[in-house]
Design a protein around this motif. Structure first.
Motif: not given
Ligand code: HEM
Ligand code: FES
Length: 349
Positions: A257-274
């Motif tokens: 999952a590639v997120f855009r927020y406050d002028g930045r981009i970060s990528a994390i796994s799409n799979v929730c640990q729950h």
């Protein structure tokens, strides 16, 4: 979410959800009971109750099984998913009452233990028309019991997510057993066309929705092979990611999952640990990615839940080149901080 196992505290939304669900079950049962009493006035109240409880349990199970694929196909169904486990426990309670009434009614007057009687009183297992149908219900009830008993996050935490998930996938085994229970039992004995169509309609709906959702997932699971430079893979343009939301891509067989927020981009796994919820379908609230299923939170740059919580997901290196977002498919260990890529727009450049 919790440092131990209390993932989601009791809240007004949950109470409302449970009240509405309980109200709908009672209304459904009242209508089914009333209609049967009118159409079949010769039936005793015990038989009416047994049938109503069985029909309510099976209908609720159909609804529960449809919620997953429906919320994959349309986000508006996501709120139903929030408390799906409570629906599961309600369904088990209805099925248990149905099973217990049936055992009392049909298997408690003899010399055999009633449970043994369910298994041996009819031994024509080699026939289709006379196949004992109650043992199918009993086996399904045993599976539903295990699921209801382990539905709390305490068990999810202690059994570990993969074991818990595997156990809860047995709902499809239970569903098959229940369909056989009804098909062999009631359809042959009572020849109720309405019930036959209801069962067929339920199975068809569940099957079709799962098929549609699987086809959609398959499309989003197509490997992104758009390799650009240094192993980085092009995902989309910056403008394609809505603010505080994500675009999901498939890299090395994993959804990212590639997120855009406050002028930045970060990528994390799409799979929730729950429970493997799709984080890329959540949004960023107060600086954290919020899982759309039950609200677990993760910082987009570290993939770690805010203290005191301990859940962590893998993170990925990100670059923004000429307005295009590039992500490296090699994940970092869960919880590893990765510097977000700065979004350079025409105004800031
Ligand atoms: C100990 C386990 C169970 C026993 C002994 C049992 C027994 C029975 C019996 C005797 C009937 C026929 C009732 C009649 O026609 O008079 C029946 C019907 C039915 N059972 Fe079960 N059952 C069990 C578990 C389940 C479970 C787990 C489900 C679903 C969640 C279920 C769903 C149904 C349904 C939908 C019917 C048809 C009701 C109707 O005629 O409208 N049963 N069961
Ligand atoms: S919070 Fe439950 S799956 Fe993410």
């Amino acid at each position: 979410m919790s440092t131990t196992y209390r993932s989601v505290a009791w809240n007004p939304q949950k109470r409302r959800y449970d009240l509405v669900a309980a109200g709908m079950i009672v209304a459904f049962a009242a209508v089914v009971l009333g209609l049967q009493a009118i159409v079949r006035p010769e039936l005793t109240i015990e038989t009416l109750l047994i049938r109503t409880l069985g029909a309510a349990a099976l209908t609720l199970l159909n609804v529960i099984l449809c919620i997953g694929p429906l919320s994959r196909l349309d986000r508006r169904f996501l709120p139903l998913l929030y408390n799906r486990r409570h629906l599961g426990v309600m369904m088990f309670t209805l099925a248990l009452a149905h099973g217990m009434f049936s055992i009392i009614q049909f298997h408690s007057a003899g010399i055999l233990n009633p449970l043994v009687s369910v298994l041996v009183s009819n031994h024509r297992y080699a026939t289709i028309s006379q196949m004992p149908f109650q043992p199918f219900g009993l086996a399904a009830l045993a599976i539903l019991f295990l699921m209801a008993a382990t539905s709390h996050d305490f068990w999810l935490h202690n059994l570990t997510a993969p074991v818990w998930k595997a156990l809860h996938m047995c709902v499809y085994v239970a569903y098959t057993l229940i369909v056989l229970h009804v098909v062999f039992g009631v359809l042959q004995g009572e020849v109720s066309l309405l019930l036959a169509w209801t069962v067929c309609g339920g199975v068809l709906t569940v099957f079709t929705l799962h098929l549609l959702a699987a086809r959609r997932e398959e499309r989003s699971d197509r490997e992104n092979r758009n390799v650009q430079m240094d192993g980085f893979v092009e995902v989309c343009s910056v403008d394609e990611i809505p603010e505080k939301r994500a675009v999901v891509t498939c890299l090395s067989g994993e959804r990212v999952a590639v997120f855009r927020y406050d002028g930045r981009i970060s990528a994390i796994s799409n799979v929730c640990q729950h429970q493997n919820g799709p984080l890329g379908e959540g949004r960023i609230v107060n600086g954290c990615v919020v899982c759309p299923w039950h609200g677990y939170e993760y910082a987009p740059d570290t993939g770690a839940s805010p203290p005191p919580f301990t859940e962590k997901v893998p993170t990925f290196d990100v670059r923004v080149v000429a307005g295009r977002v590039l992500v490296h498919p090699q994940p970092h260990a869960p919880g590893t901080r990765v510097e977000p890529a700065a979004v350079v727009t025409a105004r800031t450049a």
